[in-house]
Design a protein around this motif. Structure first.
Motif, PDB file in Angstrom:
ATOM      1  N   TYR A   6     -24.829 122.882 137.629  1.00  0.00           N
ATOM      2  CA  TYR A   6     -24.213 124.164 137.988  1.00  0.00           C
ATOM      3  C   TYR A   6     -22.735 123.990 138.294  1.00  0.00           C
ATOM      4  O   TYR A   6     -21.888 124.764 137.816  1.00  0.00           O
ATOM      5  CB  TYR A   6     -24.952 124.751 139.193  1.00  0.00           C
ATOM      6  CG  TYR A   6     -24.316 126.012 139.732  1.00  0.00           C
ATOM      7  CD1 TYR A   6     -24.489 127.236 139.092  1.00  0.00           C
ATOM      8  CD2 TYR A   6     -23.532 125.973 140.884  1.00  0.00           C
ATOM      9  CE1 TYR A   6     -23.896 128.388 139.583  1.00  0.00           C
ATOM     10  CE2 TYR A   6     -22.933 127.118 141.377  1.00  0.00           C
ATOM     11  CZ  TYR A   6     -23.122 128.316 140.726  1.00  0.00           C
ATOM     12  OH  TYR A   6     -22.528 129.446 141.217  1.00  0.00           O
ATOM     13  N   ASP A   7     -22.433 122.946 139.110  1.00  0.00           N
ATOM     14  CA  ASP A   7     -21.025 122.686 139.427  1.00  0.00           C
ATOM     15  C   ASP A   7     -20.234 122.329 138.171  1.00  0.00           C
ATOM     16  O   ASP A   7     -19.102 122.798 137.981  1.00  0.00           O
ATOM     17  CB  ASP A   7     -20.924 121.562 140.459  1.00  0.00           C
ATOM     18  CG  ASP A   7     -21.452 121.972 141.819  1.00  0.00           C
ATOM     19  OD1 ASP A   7     -21.502 123.194 142.073  1.00  0.00           O
ATOM     20  OD2 ASP A   7     -21.827 121.091 142.611  1.00  0.00           O
ATOM     21  N   GLN A   8     -20.829 121.491 137.307  1.00  0.00           N
ATOM     22  CA  GLN A   8     -20.146 121.116 136.074  1.00  0.00           C
ATOM     23  C   GLN A   8     -19.929 122.327 135.179  1.00  0.00           C
ATOM     24  O   GLN A   8     -18.858 122.494 134.579  1.00  0.00           O
ATOM     25  CB  GLN A   8     -20.967 120.061 135.323  1.00  0.00           C
ATOM     26  CG  GLN A   8     -20.946 118.682 135.964  1.00  0.00           C
ATOM     27  CD  GLN A   8     -19.567 118.045 135.861  1.00  0.00           C
ATOM     28  OE1 GLN A   8     -18.824 118.019 136.841  1.00  0.00           O
ATOM     29  NE2 GLN A   8     -19.235 117.549 134.685  1.00  0.00           N
ATOM     30  N   ASN A   9     -20.938 123.180 135.091  1.00  0.00           N
ATOM     31  CA  ASN A   9     -20.829 124.377 134.264  1.00  0.00           C
ATOM     32  C   ASN A   9     -19.750 125.316 134.797  1.00  0.00           C
ATOM     33  O   ASN A   9     -18.970 125.891 134.017  1.00  0.00           O
ATOM     34  CB  ASN A   9     -22.173 125.096 134.213  1.00  0.00           C
ATOM     35  CG  ASN A   9     -22.157 126.294 133.285  1.00  0.00           C
ATOM     36  OD1 ASN A   9     -21.790 126.191 132.117  1.00  0.00           O
ATOM     37  ND2 ASN A   9     -22.561 127.445 133.806  1.00  0.00           N
ATOM     38  N   ARG A  10     -19.700 125.472 136.113  1.00  0.00           N
ATOM     39  CA  ARG A  10     -18.675 126.325 136.699  1.00  0.00           C
ATOM     40  C   ARG A  10     -17.282 125.751 136.462  1.00  0.00           C
ATOM     41  O   ARG A  10     -16.340 126.486 136.132  1.00  0.00           O
ATOM     42  CB  ARG A  10     -18.935 126.468 138.202  1.00  0.00           C
ATOM     43  CG  ARG A  10     -17.978 127.411 138.916  1.00  0.00           C
ATOM     44  CD  ARG A  10     -18.400 127.629 140.348  1.00  0.00           C
ATOM     45  NE  ARG A  10     -18.497 126.352 141.060  1.00  0.00           N
ATOM     46  CZ  ARG A  10     -18.885 126.247 142.330  1.00  0.00           C
ATOM     47  NH1 ARG A  10     -19.258 127.342 143.000  1.00  0.00           N
ATOM     48  NH2 ARG A  10     -18.958 125.061 142.915  1.00  0.00           N
ATOM     49  N   GLU A  11     -17.145 124.444 136.584  1.00  0.00           N
ATOM     50  CA  GLU A  11     -15.850 123.808 136.331  1.00  0.00           C
ATOM     51  C   GLU A  11     -15.451 123.918 134.863  1.00  0.00           C
ATOM     52  O   GLU A  11     -14.294 124.233 134.537  1.00  0.00           O
ATOM     53  CB  GLU A  11     -15.916 122.339 136.752  1.00  0.00           C
ATOM     54  CG  GLU A  11     -14.594 121.608 136.590  1.00  0.00           C
ATOM     55  CD  GLU A  11     -14.681 120.173 137.063  1.00  0.00           C
ATOM     56  OE1 GLU A  11     -13.685 119.438 136.882  1.00  0.00           O
ATOM     57  OE2 GLU A  11     -15.732 119.777 137.614  1.00  0.00           O
ATOM     58  N   LEU A  12     -16.404 123.690 133.961  1.00  0.00           N
ATOM     59  CA  LEU A  12     -16.109 123.803 132.535  1.00  0.00           C
ATOM     60  C   LEU A  12     -15.778 125.239 132.150  1.00  0.00           C
ATOM     61  O   LEU A  12     -14.919 125.478 131.301  1.00  0.00           O
ATOM     62  CB  LEU A  12     -17.298 123.293 131.720  1.00  0.00           C
ATOM     63  CG  LEU A  12     -17.558 121.784 131.795  1.00  0.00           C
ATOM     64  CD1 LEU A  12     -18.837 121.430 131.041  1.00  0.00           C
ATOM     65  CD2 LEU A  12     -16.384 120.998 131.232  1.00  0.00           C
ATOM     66  N   LYS A  13     -16.462 126.200 132.773  1.00  0.00           N
ATOM     67  CA  LYS A  13     -16.181 127.605 132.492  1.00  0.00           C
ATOM     68  C   LYS A  13     -14.762 127.965 132.932  1.00  0.00           C
ATOM     69  O   LYS A  13     -14.047 128.682 132.224  1.00  0.00           O
ATOM     70  CB  LYS A  13     -17.197 128.497 133.199  1.00  0.00           C
ATOM     71  CG  LYS A  13     -17.080 129.979 132.838  1.00  0.00           C
ATOM     72  CD  LYS A  13     -18.160 130.792 133.517  1.00  0.00           C
ATOM     73  CE  LYS A  13     -18.075 132.262 133.116  1.00  0.00           C
ATOM     74  NZ  LYS A  13     -16.758 132.870 133.464  1.00  0.00           N
ATOM     75  N   ALA A  14     -14.368 127.452 134.095  1.00  0.00           N
ATOM     76  CA  ALA A  14     -13.007 127.718 134.562  1.00  0.00           C
ATOM     77  C   ALA A  14     -11.980 127.093 133.619  1.00  0.00           C
ATOM     78  O   ALA A  14     -10.957 127.710 133.291  1.00  0.00           O
ATOM     79  CB  ALA A  14     -12.826 127.174 135.982  1.00  0.00           C
ATOM     80  N   GLN A  15     -12.254 125.865 133.166  1.00  0.00           N
ATOM     81  CA  GLN A  15     -11.354 125.217 132.208  1.00  0.00           C
ATOM     82  C   GLN A  15     -11.300 125.978 130.891  1.00  0.00           C
ATOM     83  O   GLN A  15     -10.236 126.133 130.288  1.00  0.00           O
ATOM     84  CB  GLN A  15     -11.795 123.775 131.982  1.00  0.00           C
ATOM     85  CG  GLN A  15     -11.645 122.875 133.198  1.00  0.00           C
ATOM     86  CD  GLN A  15     -12.132 121.464 132.928  1.00  0.00           C
ATOM     87  OE1 GLN A  15     -12.590 121.159 131.820  1.00  0.00           O
ATOM     88  NE2 GLN A  15     -12.033 120.603 133.928  1.00  0.00           N
ATOM     89  N   ASN A  16     -12.455 126.468 130.452  1.00  0.00           N
ATOM     90  CA  ASN A  16     -12.509 127.227 129.201  1.00  0.00           C
ATOM     91  C   ASN A  16     -11.717 128.529 129.309  1.00  0.00           C
ATOM     92  O   ASN A  16     -10.977 128.906 128.389  1.00  0.00           O
ATOM     93  CB  ASN A  16     -13.955 127.525 128.844  1.00  0.00           C
ATOM     94  CG  ASN A  16     -14.114 128.163 127.480  1.00  0.00           C
ATOM     95  OD1 ASN A  16     -13.485 127.748 126.517  1.00  0.00           O
ATOM     96  ND2 ASN A  16     -14.963 129.168 127.398  1.00  0.00           N
ATOM     97  N   ASP A  17     -11.865 129.224 130.454  1.00  0.00           N
ATOM     98  CA  ASP A  17     -11.101 130.453 130.658  1.00  0.00           C
ATOM     99  C   ASP A  17      -9.604 130.164 130.691  1.00  0.00           C
ATOM    100  O   ASP A  17      -8.798 130.940 130.141  1.00  0.00           O
ATOM    101  CB  ASP A  17     -11.535 131.135 131.960  1.00  0.00           C
ATOM    102  CG  ASP A  17     -12.963 131.648 131.897  1.00  0.00           C
ATOM    103  OD1 ASP A  17     -13.474 131.831 130.767  1.00  0.00           O
ATOM    104  OD2 ASP A  17     -13.571 131.853 132.965  1.00  0.00           O
ATOM    105  N   ASP A  18      -9.232 129.059 131.323  1.00  0.00           N
ATOM    106  CA  ASP A  18      -7.822 128.694 131.376  1.00  0.00           C
ATOM    107  C   ASP A  18      -7.283 128.375 129.988  1.00  0.00           C
ATOM    108  O   ASP A  18      -6.173 128.779 129.626  1.00  0.00           O
ATOM    109  CB  ASP A  18      -7.635 127.497 132.314  1.00  0.00           C
ATOM    110  CG  ASP A  18      -6.183 127.141 132.506  1.00  0.00           C
ATOM    111  OD1 ASP A  18      -5.408 127.991 132.969  1.00  0.00           O
ATOM    112  OD2 ASP A  18      -5.805 125.989 132.177  1.00  0.00           O
ATOM    113  N   LEU A  19      -8.081 127.658 129.193  1.00  0.00           N
ATOM    114  CA  LEU A  19      -7.654 127.338 127.828  1.00  0.00           C
ATOM    115  C   LEU A  19      -7.547 128.600 126.975  1.00  0.00           C
ATOM    116  O   LEU A  19      -6.614 128.732 126.160  1.00  0.00           O
ATOM    117  CB  LEU A  19      -8.643 126.353 127.193  1.00  0.00           C
ATOM    118  CG  LEU A  19      -8.618 124.923 127.741  1.00  0.00           C
ATOM    119  CD1 LEU A  19      -9.719 124.090 127.094  1.00  0.00           C
ATOM    120  CD2 LEU A  19      -7.264 124.275 127.511  1.00  0.00           C
TER     121      LEU A  19
END
Length: 317
Positions: free
Chosen positions: A71-84
């Protein structure tokens, strides 16, 4: 009766004795083959259950840990994806704006007769969506009423009202506009007036064309310079079709505009314009001029001596 009354005590004693034997055997304080066998047989089911429960608890704990980790990894990856995605969108916008400004710069270099002021479209008149736009340049930038607004593709309109920090532009699609126009083709040069169409928000027509005028589909229409507002030679549109006027004496041409008025973002205001001087042909230098060939004088030819000139009488003007 006495035996029955003592039975609970005997059972309790036996249970306590067995527990003691099992306890001491489990902690290796009491070592006996029979006791060990009893301990193994008695504790084996309990150990199996305990081991199974412990294993299940460990598995559950690991599962919970993995769930929270994922869950934490998914939330972090989602934030990175939104930033990208945001960076990609910004990069695409900057590239589009850069391409538009580069196109405007190339136009400015190719049209030295114009002094151009770049501007951005910051709004539209909602009541007349396709007839007026708002740009982010005003009198503080040198913009004045009736100045011409263009893009590298062609004519946009003119400044209708100029304010300190912004201006209102009347597009040539407005039915109230009137642009002096001419056919660009050298063997035609038919003149007319380009106006917006009341039947369509994005159509423009070239009116006041005589019936016998030399104009055909595909002709390019440019500004004629008549009227003093629009400089000469700016592309307006291409003839799509030619129709007879209602009176029958004239005809009009329906034009495809050179500018896509629904996608206006960057424009330019012509602050000043001038006529470019035609190149003057170079005159030959004295050394390049060929001196007339002189024939050698013969003995029979005599060179005439010029008579002295008399000063002219009267005033010089």
């Amino acid at each position: 009766m006495k035996l029955s009354s003592k039975r609970p005590l005997i059972v309790l004693f036996i249970v306590i004795s067995v527990i003691c034997i099992l306890f001491f055997a489990a902690i290796n304080k009491f070592n006996a083959p029979l006791a060990n066998a009893i301990v193994v047989n008695v504790l084996a089911p309990f150990q199996s259950v305990t081991s199974t429960i412990s294993s299940k608890c460990n598995d559950f704990r690991n599962y919970v840990y993995d769930v929270f980790y994922v869950y934490d990894q998914n939330r972090e990856l989602k934030a990175q994806n939104d930033d990208l995605k945001l960076k990609v969108a910004r990069t695409a916008e900057l590239e589009a704006e850069n391409a538009s400004l580069r196109q405007l710069l190339n136009y400015k270099k190719a049209n030295l007769q114009f002094d151009l002021l770049p501007a951005n479209v910051i709004g539209r008149d909602m009541a007349t969506w396709s007839s007026h736009i708002i740009i982010n340049r005003g009198t503080n930038d040198g913009v004045q009423k009736n100045m011409t607004v263009i893009t590298p593709d062609g004519l946009v309109g003119n400044i209708r009202e100029a304010y300190p920090s912004y201006s209102e532009v009347e597009l040539i699609t407005d039915p109230r506009s009137a642009v002096g126009s001419i056919v660009q083709r050298a063997d035609s040069r038919v003149a007319g007036v380009v106006k917006g169409s009341a039947d369509s928000n994005s159509a423009i027509n070239m009116t006041n064309i005589p019936q016998n005028a030399n104009i055909v589909e595909g002709d390019t229409i440019i500004t004629s310079g008549f009227g003093g507002i629009y400089p000469k030679g700016i592309p307006i549109g291409t003839v799509a079709s030619i129709q007879n006027d209602s009176g029958g004496l004239l005809q009009y041409a329906i034009l495809y505009p050179c500018v896509d008025f629904q996608k206006l973002e960057n424009v330019a205001v012509i602050i000043n314009h001038r006529e470019l001087a035609a190149p003057v042909p170079a005159t030959p230098t004295p050394t390049q001029q060929q001196a007339p060939q002189q024939q050698p004088a013969t003995n029979n030819q005599q060179q005439a001596t010029p008579a002295p000139t008399q000063p002219a009488t009267g005033d010089m003007k």
